[in-house]
Design an enzyme around this catalytic site. Structure first.
Site, PDB file in Angstrom:
ATOM      1  N   LYS A  78       0.842  -1.192   0.000  1.00 54.47           N
ATOM      2  CA  LYS A  78       0.000   0.000   0.000  1.00 54.47           C
ATOM      3  C   LYS A  78       0.879   1.244   0.000  1.00 54.47           C
ATOM      4  O   LYS A  78       1.903   1.281   0.691  1.00 54.47           O
ATOM      5  CB  LYS A  78      -0.897  -0.038   1.248  1.00 54.47           C
ATOM      6  CG  LYS A  78      -1.945   1.060   1.316  1.00 54.47           C
ATOM      7  CD  LYS A  78      -2.794   0.897   2.577  1.00 54.47           C
ATOM      8  CE  LYS A  78      -3.892   1.929   2.691  1.00 54.47           C
ATOM      9  NZ  LYS A  78      -4.701   1.774   3.923  1.00 54.47           N
ATOM     10  N   SER A 153      -9.629   2.000   3.036  1.00 54.60           N
ATOM     11  CA  SER A 153      -8.727   2.710   2.150  1.00 54.60           C
ATOM     12  C   SER A 153      -7.767   1.801   1.384  1.00 54.60           C
ATOM     13  O   SER A 153      -7.245   2.211   0.351  1.00 54.60           O
ATOM     14  CB  SER A 153      -7.921   3.736   2.944  1.00 54.60           C
ATOM     15  OG  SER A 153      -7.090   3.092   3.883  1.00 54.60           O
ATOM     16  N   SER A 177      -9.845  -0.375   7.190  1.00 51.45           N
ATOM     17  CA  SER A 177      -9.252  -0.156   5.868  1.00 51.45           C
ATOM     18  C   SER A 177      -8.592  -1.372   5.224  1.00 51.45           C
ATOM     19  O   SER A 177      -8.236  -1.325   4.056  1.00 51.45           O
ATOM     20  CB  SER A 177      -8.230   0.982   5.929  1.00 51.45           C
ATOM     21  OG  SER A 177      -8.887   2.229   5.889  1.00 51.45           O
TER      22      SER A 177
END
Lengths: 487, 101
Positions: A78, A153, A177
């Protein structure tokens, strides 16, 4: 779309000299190239660096050197986790082109274990969002329906794994997330216990809630990734000391005698009927396999979202004060003076969602409101934690939906922050309480979108949590289904 | 619970947050953040009279380590992402002889 081998299979194939790291990496890069025009899971991918690392691994194997447990396995990271290869943008214009001078601890760990970092994945700006729509980069599409969000996210990491571009990825979870995008994309996502994994090199959002965790297609692969990233790190004083168990060997623990807590607070108004049905079907399967379902009460759960959206923005407003247009990041052109340099750089460099959260956090911490909001929220947090402490005296894990609905349409909630925040209703309490929680696929709605089952375990209870999840996957095939190739 | 976030409050909070926002943004954020803060009034239902606050979920005590010299970032590395630098320093607009808030 064809299946990509699992982490377990790829590591075994490399170890047995059946496949070279270069061959595995090329396959992965080809998949990324084919999928990306319609998925947008990645924000950067350094082909040359990945292939160079792969050839080093192949050479090391030829020389007969000791190879790590993830040798030859490509993973995606990420883009709020620092890597020296490629930029670390946090999905924000504020950090466009930011080049970290060090690796996050988890990235060093993965590389030491022989994993190949293949690229950086999309996210909501500074991990603030539930859809990747607040990213400065194009919105990630859900591989199951490209008109829907991948969740957020960590939407890029979940979509990349779902589209079988990579066998595994790292995400971060501050209020859901990792779990919510894993649920929306039909993959497995684990939020480890607070302190289980070092946060060194994770761009800070809310430091008392943030935790890095793995995403993969199945529970065994998640356990293999956790084995490598878990453990104390001197650079993160909140990382827990103590021995880290082998999370793979614990997976065989039988379901017989396991106690699963069920709370009405997680099956309330707003829960979509199809999600409700799939989750209850999963519970029936557990029961049929000798698991005891125990009704529990979590009386403060309905306050979790309100509590979270005070605590997280408060911490964010402090953490994001560092973006001042001076040390790194975006700087506004021609500022009038030093204060204008700060205010204009921040006003132009942050997206609306980040600005909303900074202002919300500043407001709840400001003179006159601190006790009313922030102090109150910290007290409610104590009560939420006590609810879980009480429940885990009677049960081993707690089951619930991950999110009230399946993936929503792109654009649907973008102008309604409160509606977006309420999609976190089932996930934020695990972060507030610091416990571990996992999302595993448990079915599909009538549109073919995946539904996720959440299992929550006590602090440092990953062994039993992963075993319960793995045993479910041995008896079901939801996680083996692949999204179609069509757009 | 509290005053709604009107435009005056939003401007004040933006100033405290060092965020330059447009008049249009002030209007939008006033509406959106008022909705969020109204929702938080839900917490008023909870009796927290004798409840201690939790800043962290888990018990964490001070962590000490030996005060020994270890490798650190070089100044070149520290400056490598700076939007403005001069002679090995971060550069900013003049701060002396200027009126600042």
């Amino acid at each position: 779309m064809t299946g990509l081998s699992t982490i377990y299979e790829l590591a075994a194939a490399f170890r047995a000299k059946q496949r070279s790291a270069e061959d595995i990496t090329r396959d992965c890069l080809d998949r990324i190239e084919a999928a990306e025009p319609s998925v947008h899971a990645f924000v950067s991918c350094d082909r040359a660096a990945a292939l160079a690392h792969a050839s080093q691994l192949d050479a090391a194997r030829r020389r007969g050197e000791k190879i790590g447990p993830l040798a030859g396995v490509p993973v995606a990271i990420k883009d709020n986790i620092c890597t020296t290869v490629g930029a670390t943008t946090c999905g924000s214009q504020m950090l466009e082109g930011y080049q970290s001078v060090y690796n996050a601890h988890v990235v060093d760990r993965l590389e030491a274990a022989g994993a190949i970092v293949i690229g950086k994945t999309n996210l909501d700006a500074f991990a603030m969002g539930s859809s990747t729509e607040t990213s400065h980069h194009p919105t990630t599409r859900n591989p199951w329906d490209k008109t829907c969000v991948a969740g957020g996210s960590s939407g890029g990491s979940a979509a990349a794994v779902a589209a079988r571009e990579v066998p595994g990825a790292l995400g971060s979870d501050t209020g859901g997330s990792i779990r919510q995008p894993a649920s929306y994309c039909g993959v497995v996502g684990l939020k480890p216990t607070y302190g289980r994994v070092s946060r060194f090199g994770l761009v800070a959002f809310a430091s008392s809630l943030d935790q890095i965790g793995p995403i993969a297609t199945n529970v065994r692969d998640v356990a293999l990734l956790l084995n490598v990233i878990a453990g104390q790190d001197k650079c993160d004083s909140t990382s827990a000391d103590g021995a880290v168990p082998d999370f793979e060997s614990c997976l065989e623990r039988p379901l017989q005698g396991l106690r699963i807590g069920i709370s009405d607070e997680y099956f309330c108004e707003g829960l979509h009927a199809e999600v409700d049905r799939a989750v209850r079907a999963a519970l029936e399967l557990y029961q049929a396999e000798g698991t005891e379902l125990v009704p529990i009460e979590l009386p403060h759960m309905k306050y979790a979202v309100a509590c979270y959206y005070i605590v997280a923005p408060a911490e964010a407003s402090s953490n994001l004060a560092r973006y001042d247009g001076v040390h790194y990041g975006y700087r506004a052109a021609k500022p009038e003076d030093i204060v204008d340099l700060y205010s204009s750089s921040r006003g132009e460099g942050f997206c609306p969602e980040v600005k909303r959260r900074i202002m919300l956090g500043t407001y709840v911490l400001s003179s006159g409101y601190y006790e009313q909001y922030y102090l109150k929220a910290m007290k409610v947090r104590t009560l939420i934690k006590e609810d879980f402490d009480n429940a885990f005296r009677r049960v081993d894990v707690i089951a619930s939906p991950v999110a009230p609905t399946t993936a929503f349409r792109i654009g649907e909630k973008l102008d309604d922050p409160l509606a977006m925040y309420l999609t976190d209703v089932y996930t934020v309490s695990a972060n507030l309480a610091g416990i571990c929680a996992i999302s595993i696929p448990c079915g599909f709605d009538k549109c073919g979108l995946p539904i996720g089952l959440q299992l929550m375990g006590p602090a440092f209870g990953e062994e039993i949590l992963l075993a319960a999840a793995h045993q479910y996957q041995l008896r079901t095939d939801h996680h083996t289904k692949l999204p179609g190739c069509g757009d | 619970m509290g005053t709604p976030l009107d435009e005056t409050v939003i401007r004040h909070v933006a100033l405290l947050s060092r965020l330059k926002i447009t008049d249009e943004e002030v209007k939008v954020y006033a509406k959106q953040l008022s909705q969020v803060v109204d929702y938080m009034a839900l917490l008023n239902e909870v009796d927290t009279a004798d409840v201690p606050p939790a800043a962290y979920a888990l018990q964490i005590s001070n962590v000490f380590r030996e005060d020994d010299v270890r490798g650190a970032m070089t100044s070149e590395q520290a400056l490598s992402n700076a939007p403005g630098q001069e002679n090995g320093f971060f550069s900013v607009p003049k701060v002396i002889d200027r009126k600042s808030v």
